[in-house]
Scaffold this active site. Structure first.
Site, PDB file in Angstrom:
ATOM      1  N   GLU A 169       0.821  -1.201   0.000  1.00  0.00           N
ATOM      2  CA  GLU A 169       0.000   0.000   0.000  1.00  0.00           C
ATOM      3  C   GLU A 169       0.863   1.262   0.000  1.00  0.00           C
ATOM      4  O   GLU A 169       0.398   2.346  -0.362  1.00  0.00           O
ATOM      5  CB  GLU A 169      -0.861  -0.039   1.274  1.00  0.00           C
TER       6      GLU A 169
ATOM      7  N   PRO B 225      -9.843   2.823   2.912  1.00  0.00           N
ATOM      8  CA  PRO B 225      -9.521   1.502   3.469  1.00  0.00           C
ATOM      9  C   PRO B 225      -9.557   0.411   2.391  1.00  0.00           C
ATOM     10  O   PRO B 225     -10.224   0.546   1.364  1.00  0.00           O
ATOM     11  CB  PRO B 225     -10.620   1.294   4.511  1.00  0.00           C
ATOM     12  N   ARG B 226      -8.834  -0.671   2.689  1.00  0.00           N
ATOM     13  CA  ARG B 226      -8.605  -1.708   1.674  1.00  0.00           C
ATOM     14  C   ARG B 226      -9.875  -2.310   1.101  1.00  0.00           C
ATOM     15  O   ARG B 226      -9.939  -2.623  -0.086  1.00  0.00           O
ATOM     16  CB  ARG B 226      -7.783  -2.834   2.305  1.00  0.00           C
ATOM     17  N   ASP B 227     -10.881  -2.519   1.968  1.00  0.00           N
ATOM     18  CA  ASP B 227     -12.099  -3.171   1.469  1.00  0.00           C
ATOM     19  C   ASP B 227     -12.742  -2.316   0.382  1.00  0.00           C
ATOM     20  O   ASP B 227     -13.238  -2.828  -0.621  1.00  0.00           O
ATOM     21  CB  ASP B 227     -13.074  -3.459   2.619  1.00  0.00           C
TER      22      ASP B 227
END
Ligand code: FAD
Length: 639
Positions: free
Chosen positions: A266, A321-323
């Site tokens: 990331e 955020p990743r989701d």
């Protein structure tokens, strides 16, 4: 009768990643005789692969950062399903754990004025990740190992023996936990090299075995991640929570095949990398969800300005955020705007000079050049979601890391609760240190407080040995003998296709049928040869764990009829506040590898958040997550 080597310790730590090593250091420093067991080589834990950094609100780069901001970010990232006490302990203690690592010898990158440098990551309001280039996990493990060696040198000076109080058993796999009545009494294991069996006796066992990614086809995880600790805990009578929440990291390489699934950290986005679709559009601006609208830039210009002036601009949506990012990539590909090989483009090459990229992201550059002849300084990468992390794990008491089983503790990725429905990047390395230390302390206090030491029954040890040898003796079922590699392949495909990033009730029920079939066939697993280094046999044993844990994931995912964090349902697209109050708890009801499904999943209410922590959030924000009843109980709601 099979010959079994035996060792006695006070505390047994299973796993030599960040969580296990920090736990072992704590137990040894408190004077307990401690063993660390790991199935890979000492130093080759998953933690080594961590790239981007360790999250801790030290405020070195932006002095506004503090634990309350980190706590808020973590709860938001987990969509308020997190165990708030764990999130509080994590946010308050992470800075001390990073500074402590320095005292063990860690060499973090520095700011211009000499402090530990901190970088931006998705979901973190301020630059918060302490890092060592993109090799932070390697430095963390190196330093913890160094600390272990220094403790062993102290022991040598005092007792004449390096391993008198702290010993590492490497390439040794635990297959079962041993109990005396309802208490922990040790573990049963085999040496990977020669297959010989080992019995470890200890009143306290700390699970630090990491995650479950090898049950999925495309994953950033390495071979050790077969959910062993999750399965060991279940079989010993502990509970697993949040198993429906599996994190698919948005940026795994999708091409070329030699690097498929491998993670692109990331930090590439944190340091300026952008995501584009096949039409060259920075599509993340189209996917900012309502709950995050106020915190993210709504134009490319503002997003770009943020890198130099974060105080007056909002962050770019590539850092959601990743989701959120994983779902957005999935949608772009599904709607035909993906790359040739089913991903999207992640470009850092047009955002900074080549020397800067190789300085900031040395491992990324080196690894993709070596393994795939992809030069990230010269063009974009093709990336897509890859199974990365499991939020679910052993239900533990936050302060002590104790499970429901007396003497059994868990820390790190194998423990559940801390990250709720979605983990923020960087929050795992800090979790390992905070809760590794607490597990070491919890286990030590437990051992110091017990009376008579437990001892496993000899018959239990013999039974564990027989179960381990079963695959060599398929008996009557020889004609229907099953190959572990075939079953593993089918399991990975089912989990990938039917319980993957976007889920539907009907497909997950198909997955459960498939798992039932695989469980039945796994009873006839057969391997050739003998116990001397035999990877087929190792996989046959690991597979039992993967099947059990996959069933927990699928059963819990079918029941949770909402979308939240790492659990996205096409047939239930919204978040449901009633589900936020509810945990799904998996236990075993029946023999683990019998004909019937042994996994039972029940609903359990979440403990309401403490008032002083609730007061850290605006009521308007809580409204997005909480039920009317819960909101009425919020102190500020009364005025
Ligand atoms: P591990 O480090 O995986 O250790 C598990 C240990 O258990 C190993 O020693 C293994 O051999 C042992 N073991 C397992 N089963 C058995 C058994 N049956 N018997 C004996 N031993 C056993 N997180 C961040 O916070 N920041 C990052 O930048 C970051 N980057 C990442 C990059 C990649 C590519 C990946 C895959 C993950 C990343 N993560 C990151 C996540 C983080 O690395 C992991 O969640 C974390 O390292 C897990 O640590 P652990 O101590 O729980 O387990």
């Amino acid at each position: 009768m099979v010959e079994i080597e035996r060792h006695d310790y006070d505390v047994l730590v299973i796993g030599a990643g960040g969580a296990g090593l920090r736990a072992a250091i704590e137990a040894r420093q408190r004077g307990l005789r401690t063993a660390v067991i790991c199935k890979s080589l000492f130093g080759k834990a998953h933690t080594v692969m961590a790239e981007g950094g360790i999250a801790a609100s030290m405020g070195n780069v932006n002095s506004r950062d503090e634990w309350r901001v980190h706590f808020r970010d973590t709860m938001r990232g987990g969509k308020f399903l997190n165990n708030w006490r764990m999130a509080e302990l994590h946010a308050t203690e992470a800075p001390d754990r990073v500074w402590e690592l320095e005292t063990y010898g860690a060499l973090f990158d520095r700011t211009a004025d000499g402090r530990i440098s901190q970088r931006n990551f998705g979901g973190h309001e301020y630059p918060r990740l302490a890092h060592v280039g993109d090799r932070t996990g390697l430095e963390l493990i190196r330093t913890l190992q160094q600390k272990i060696v220094s403790l062993q040198q102290d022991d040598h000076a005092e007792t004449g023996e390096y391993e008198s109080r702290l010993r590492v058993f490497q390439e040794c796999t635990v297959t079962e936990l041993l109990k005396d009545g309802d208490r922990m009494a040790g573990a049963f294991a085999y040496w990977r090299e020669n297959g010989r069996f080992v019995e470890f006796r200890a009143p306290a066992v700390i699970l630090a075995t990491g995650g479950i990614g090898k049950s999925f086809k495309v994953t950033s995880n390495s071979w050790e991640y077969t959910g062993d600790g999750h399965a060991l805990a279940l079989k010993a009578g502990a509970a697993l929570i949040n198993m429906e929440f599996v994190q698919f990291h948005p940026t795994g390489m999708v091409w070329p095949p030699s690097v498929k699934g491998i993670l692109v950290t990331e930090s590439v986005r944190g340091d300026g990398g952008v995501l584009r679709n096949s039409e060259d559009r920075r599509f993340m601006f189209d996917y900012i969800p309502e709950v995050f609208k106020d915190n993210y830039a709504d134009s490319e210009d503002e997003g770009d300005r943020w890198y130099d002036d974060p105080d007056t601009n909002r962050r770019p949506p590539e850092l959601l955020p990743r989701d959120e990012v994983a779902r957005a990539i999935n949608s772009e590909v599904k709607e035909g705007r993906g790359s040739e090989h089913g991903g999207v483009f992640l470009d850092v090459s047009s955002r900074m000079p080549a020397e800067e990229i190789t300085r900031r992201l040395p491992s990324m550059h080196h690894q993709f050049k070596e393994l795939a002849d992809v030069d990230i300084t010269a063009g974009p990468m093709e990336v897509g979601p890859t199974c990365h992390y499991v939020m679910g794990g052993v239900e533990v008491e936050p302060d002590t890391a104790a499970s429901r089983v007396p003497g059994l503790f868990a820390a790190g990725e194998v423990a559940g609760g801390m990250h709720g429905s979605n983990r923020l990047g960087g929050n795992s390395l800090s979790d390992l240190l905070v809760f590794g230390r607490r597990a070491g302390a919890g286990a030590s206090e437990y051992v110091q407080g017990i009376g008579a030491r437990p001892a496993p029954a000899e018959s239990d040890v013999d039974a564990a040995a027989r179960r381990a040898e079963d695959p060599f003796d398929p008996g009557d079922s020889a004609t229907s003998a099953e190959n572990p590699y075939t079953l593993h392949h089918e399991l990975q495909q089912s989990m990938n296709d039917l319980v993957g990033i976007i889920r539907r009730g009907e497909e997950m029920r198909q997955a459960l049928d498939a798992l039932t079939g695989l469980r039945e066939r796994a009873r006839h697993l057969a391997v050739e040869g003998n116990r001397q280094f035999n990877p087929g046999w190792h996989l046959a044993l690991d597979l039992r764990n993967m099947l059990l844990v996959s069933e927990c994931v699928a059963r819990a995912a079918v029941l949770r009829t909402e979308s939240r964090g790492g659990h996205t349902r096409d047939d239930h697209p919204g978040m449901d506040p009633n589900w936020r109050k509810t945990l799904l708890v998996c236990t075993l009801d029946g023999p683990p590898h019998g004909v019937e499904s042994p996994v039972e999943v029940v609903e359990q209410p979440q403990t309401p958040m403490r008032e002083d922590l609730l007061a850290l959030f605006q009521l308007d924000e809580l409204r997005k997550y909480f039920t009317e009843d819960e909101l009425a109980a919020v102190p500020s709601a009364e005025s």
